[in-house]
Design a protein around this motif. Structure first.
Motif, short mmCIF file in Angstrom:
data_model
loop_
_atom_site.label_atom_id
_atom_site.label_comp_id
_atom_site.label_asym_id
_atom_site.label_seq_id
_atom_site.Cartn_x
_atom_site.Cartn_y
_atom_site.Cartn_z
N LEU A 11 0.81 -1.22 0.00
CA LEU A 11 0.00 0.00 0.00
C LEU A 11 0.85 1.28 0.00
O LEU A 11 0.61 2.17 -0.83
N PRO A 12 1.83 1.45 0.90
CA PRO A 12 2.65 2.67 0.81
C PRO A 12 3.38 2.77 -0.52
O PRO A 12 3.52 3.87 -1.07
N GLY A 13 3.82 1.63 -1.04
CA GLY A 13 4.50 1.64 -2.33
C GLY A 13 3.60 2.07 -3.47
O GLY A 13 4.03 2.77 -4.40
N ILE A 14 2.33 1.66 -3.42
CA ILE A 14 1.37 2.09 -4.45
C ILE A 14 1.22 3.61 -4.42
O ILE A 14 1.17 4.26 -5.47
N VAL A 15 1.16 4.19 -3.22
CA VAL A 15 1.08 5.66 -3.13
C VAL A 15 2.33 6.30 -3.72
O VAL A 15 2.25 7.27 -4.48
N GLN A 16 3.49 5.75 -3.40
CA GLN A 16 4.74 6.32 -3.89
C GLN A 16 4.85 6.22 -5.41
O GLN A 16 5.37 7.13 -6.07
N ARG A 17 4.35 5.13 -5.98
CA ARG A 17 4.49 4.92 -7.42
C ARG A 17 3.38 5.58 -8.24
O ARG A 17 3.60 6.00 -9.36
N PHE A 18 2.16 5.67 -7.66
CA PHE A 18 1.02 6.19 -8.42
C PHE A 18 0.39 7.41 -7.77
O PHE A 18 -0.73 7.78 -8.10
N GLY A 19 1.11 8.04 -6.87
CA GLY A 19 0.53 9.13 -6.08
C GLY A 19 -0.07 10.24 -6.90
O GLY A 19 -1.12 10.80 -6.53
N SER A 20 0.55 10.60 -8.01
CA SER A 20 0.04 11.71 -8.81
C SER A 20 -1.31 11.41 -9.45
O SER A 20 -2.01 12.32 -9.89
N ARG A 21 -1.69 10.12 -9.48
CA ARG A 21 -2.94 9.73 -10.10
C ARG A 21 -4.00 9.34 -9.06
O ARG A 21 -5.08 8.85 -9.42
N ARG A 42 4.45 17.15 -2.10
CA ARG A 42 5.05 17.20 -3.44
C ARG A 42 4.20 18.02 -4.39
O ARG A 42 4.71 18.84 -5.17
N ARG A 43 2.86 17.82 -4.32
CA ARG A 43 1.96 18.58 -5.18
C ARG A 43 2.04 20.07 -4.86
O ARG A 43 2.04 20.92 -5.76
N ALA A 44 2.06 20.40 -3.58
CA ALA A 44 2.11 21.80 -3.19
C ALA A 44 3.39 22.46 -3.68
O ALA A 44 3.37 23.62 -4.12
N GLN A 45 4.49 21.75 -3.62
CA GLN A 45 5.77 22.31 -4.03
C GLN A 45 5.89 22.43 -5.55
O GLN A 45 6.48 23.37 -6.06
N SER A 46 5.30 21.45 -6.27
CA SER A 46 5.41 21.45 -7.73
C SER A 46 4.34 22.28 -8.41
O SER A 46 4.49 22.69 -9.56
N GLY A 47 3.24 22.52 -7.69
CA GLY A 47 2.13 23.24 -8.30
C GLY A 47 1.31 22.38 -9.23
O GLY A 47 0.42 22.87 -9.93
N ASN A 48 1.57 21.07 -9.25
CA ASN A 48 0.83 20.15 -10.13
C ASN A 48 -0.18 19.36 -9.32
O ASN A 48 0.17 18.63 -8.40
N GLY A 49 -1.44 19.53 -9.66
CA GLY A 49 -2.49 18.79 -8.99
C GLY A 49 -2.98 19.50 -7.76
O GLY A 49 -2.32 20.37 -7.20
N ASN A 50 -4.19 19.12 -7.33
CA ASN A 50 -4.77 19.68 -6.11
C ASN A 50 -3.98 19.17 -4.92
O ASN A 50 -3.88 17.97 -4.70
N PRO A 51 -3.38 20.07 -4.11
CA PRO A 51 -2.56 19.60 -2.99
C PRO A 51 -3.36 18.91 -1.89
O PRO A 51 -2.77 18.23 -1.06
N GLU A 52 -4.66 19.10 -1.85
CA GLU A 52 -5.48 18.47 -0.83
C GLU A 52 -6.18 17.24 -1.40
O GLU A 52 -7.02 17.35 -2.29
N LEU A 53 -5.86 16.07 -0.87
CA LEU A 53 -6.53 14.84 -1.28
C LEU A 53 -7.81 14.67 -0.47
O LEU A 53 -7.75 14.64 0.77
N PRO A 54 -8.97 14.55 -1.12
CA PRO A 54 -10.18 14.22 -0.36
C PRO A 54 -10.03 12.85 0.28
O PRO A 54 -9.67 11.89 -0.39
N MET A 55 -10.28 12.77 1.56
CA MET A 55 -10.15 11.51 2.29
C MET A 55 -11.39 11.30 3.15
O MET A 55 -11.88 12.23 3.79
N ARG A 56 -11.88 10.09 3.17
CA ARG A 56 -12.94 9.76 4.12
C ARG A 56 -12.55 8.52 4.91
O ARG A 56 -11.88 7.61 4.38
N PRO A 57 -12.93 8.47 6.19
CA PRO A 57 -12.73 7.24 6.97
C PRO A 57 -13.73 6.21 6.49
O PRO A 57 -14.92 6.33 6.74
N ASP A 58 -13.25 5.21 5.79
CA ASP A 58 -14.14 4.26 5.15
C ASP A 58 -14.66 3.26 6.17
O ASP A 58 -13.88 2.64 6.90
#
Length: 418
Positions: A288-298, A341-357
Motif C-alpha cells: 500500500l505505501p509503495g502504491i502511493v509512492q508509485r502512483f501518487g500523482s494519479r 510534493r503537489r504543493a511544491q510542484s504546483g501540479n495537482g490539487n494539494p489536498e486529497l479528499p479523504m474519508r474514513p471508510d
C-alpha cells in the motif's frame, strides 16, 4: 487531507450536521435515487448541492467534494452494443457535474455486485459490530442456496465439504440472513437483489473472461476520459472489494498490476484512482505505501480503513482504523508526502479528499438503524484517529515552528496546518 464522509442523501440516518461536528469540510454523496445509466440533470445535481451547501451554510459549512458513485451500467461492463447510449449518458453527466463545480467522480467496475460481505454485524471483543467476509459462508450461499452451476470448481474441496455440512445445520432464519447479506444492493440502497433472478444476471457474464472485462473497462476509459479531461473532472476507480473473483465473475481492479494497466490504458491525469486501503489491503501482496509512492500523482480520492485477515487468508473483518493488517502510519505518511510534493510542484490539487471508510457500529449507534459500515460514531472515531495521525506526521515532517498556534484544530482541516 480534505476531511470528508459519505452521506447517502435525505434518507441517511446520519444528518449533515453530524458530519460537520465530526470534523468534515467535504461531503461524498451521489444521486442514488436515479436509475443506473441515466443522465444526471443539472437540476438534480444542484438540488443535492443545495441540501449539502446552501441549506447548511450557517450551521454546517460543508460542500459536495466527491461524487461516489456515478455508476457504470452493466451493458458497458459487458461490452454490449447498447453501451453506446449509456456511454453518451455518462459523458453528459460528467459535463453537468463539471458545470456545477464538482470535479472528482468515483466509480467501480465490479460486475453485478458491489462490495460483498457475509456478516454485517460481526461482534468484536469490545461489543461493537463490524463487517466481515468468511469464504466458507460465501461458499454456503454459492453452493447450497444459489446452487450456481460449476461453483464447485471455485472452492477448495475442504471448503466445499465444510460448507455443505454447515448448510445442513442452518436454520431458515440463518439461511435468509446470509442470503440477504450477500445479495445486498448498492450502498445507500435498502433494496437487495432477488435470489430468483440473480442467477440470470450471472449468466449474462458466462462468456466474459477477465481479459474481456478488462478490455471493456479500457474501452470505457478511452470513451469517457477525453470528456473528463476536457471539462476538468478527475475520474477515480474504486478497487474490487473483496479483491478476487466471486460467483464466477471476473474482477480486474484488485492488484498493483491491475492499477498500472488501467492507468496506462488512458494515460491522462483525468484517469485516476480511488485509493482504498481496505479493499487493496485484503491482499497481502499489495504494497500500500509503495502504491502511493508509485502512483501518487494519479490518486484523486482516498478511503482509509483497515481490514484484518483471519486464519483462512480469504476471511477478513473490518478492524479499527489504526489496527489490522494496514500499516496506516506508512500509508498516511506517503499520502502526506504526496500532498507536499503537489504543493511544491504546483501540479495537482494539494489536498486529497479523504474519508474514513466504514466504521464499527458502537455506543448509541448499536440501537439505531444505520447503513452497514456507515454508522456515525464509528466513522467519527476513525476520522478522529486519522486526523491525529496525520497531524503528528505533518508536525514531524515540517517541524513544530510551522504550526500556527492561533488556528484551532476543531475549526480547520488538518491540511491547513501547512
Amino acid at each position: 487531507m480534505l476531511n470528508t464522509m459519505r452521506w447517502f442523501g435525505p434518507n441517511d440516518p446520519t444528518p449533515l450536521l453530524a458530519l460537520r461536528q465530526a470534523g468534515c469540510v467535504g461531503v461524498v454523496t451521489a444521486l442514488h435515487q436515479l436509475p443506473v445509466g441515466a443522465v444526471w440533470p443539472v437540476e438534480e445535481i444542484q438540488r443535492r448541492q443545495q441540501l449539502v451547501e446552501a441549506d447548511n451554510a450557517q450551521s454546517s459549512p460543508l460542500h459536495w467534494a466527491v461524487v461516489e458513485s456515478l455508476p457504470v451500467h452493466e451493458d458497458i461492463k459487458k461490452g454490449l452494443p447498447t453501451r453506446a447510449q449509456y456511454l453518451e449518458n455518462y459523458k453528459e453527466s460528467l459535463r453537468n457535474l463539471a458545470a456545477c463545480g464538482i470535479r472528482t467522480v468515483c466509480y467501480n467496475f465490479m460486475p453485478v455486485l458491489d462490495w460483498s460481505r457475509t456478516n454485517l454485524s460481526y461482534e468484536m471483543p469490545d461489543g461493537s459490530r463490524a463487517l466481515r467476509f468468511v469464504w466458507q459462508d460465501f461458499a454456503v450461499f454459492d453452493l447450497c442456496i444459489l446452487q450456481r452451476s460449476g461453483a464447485e470448481a471455485d472452492y477448495e474441496p475442504t471448503v466445499a465439504m465444510a460448507a455443505r455440512e454447515q448448510f445442513t445445520s442452518m436454520s431458515e432464519t440463518a439461511v435468509a440472513e446470509l442470503t440477504n447479506t450477500v445479495l445486498l444492493g448498492l450502498p445507500g440502497s435498502e433494496e437487495a437483489f432477488e435470489l430468483s433472478g440473480f442467477q440470470a444476471l450471472l449468466n449474462e457474464y458466462a462468456a466474459i473472461s477477465a481479459d474481456v472485462l478488462r478490455e471493456n473497462l479500457y474501452y470505457f476509459l478511452r470513451e469517457v476520459g477525453p470528456v473528463a479531461e476536457e471539462v476538468g473532472v478527475n475520474l477515480c476507480i474504486h478497487p474490487d472489494d473483496p479483491p478476487y473473483p466471486l460467483l464466477g465473475l471476473p474482477r480486474v481492479v484488485s492488484t498493483e498490476a491491475d492499477l498500472q494497466g488501467l492507468l496506462a490504458a488512458y494515460d491522462s491525469p483525468a484517469n485516476g484512482l480511488a485509493f482504498c486501503t481496505g479493499s487493496l489491503g485484503v491482499r497481502p501482496d499489495n504494497d500500500l505505501p509503495g502504491i502511493v509512492q508509485r502512483f501518487g500523482s494519479r490518486i484523486h480520492f482516498v478511503h482509509l480503513r483497515a481490514t484484518k485477515r483471519e486464519e483462512n487468508p480469504r476471511n477478513f473483518h473490518e478492524a479499527d482504523h489504526l489496527t489490522g493488517d494496514v500499516d496506516m502510519y506508512a500509508v498516511v505518511k506517503a499520502l502526506v508526502q504526496e500532498e507536499l510534493r503537489r504543493a511544491q510542484s504546483g501540479n495537482g490539487n494539494p489536498e486529497l479528499p479523504m474519508r474514513p471508510d466504514h466504521g464499527h457500529q458502537m455506543l448509541d449507534d448499536l440501537q439505531k438503524r444505520t447503513y452497514p459500515g456507515y454508522s456515525a460514531i464509528g466513522r467519527l472515531r476513525g476520522l478522529a484517529e486519522l486526523r491525529g495521525l496525520e497531524l503528528g506526521i505533518r508536525r514531524a515532517l515540517l517541524e513544530v515552528k510551522q504550526y500556527p498556534p492561533e488556528r484551532h484544530f476543531a475549526d480547520s482541516s488538518v491540511s491547513r496546518f501547512v
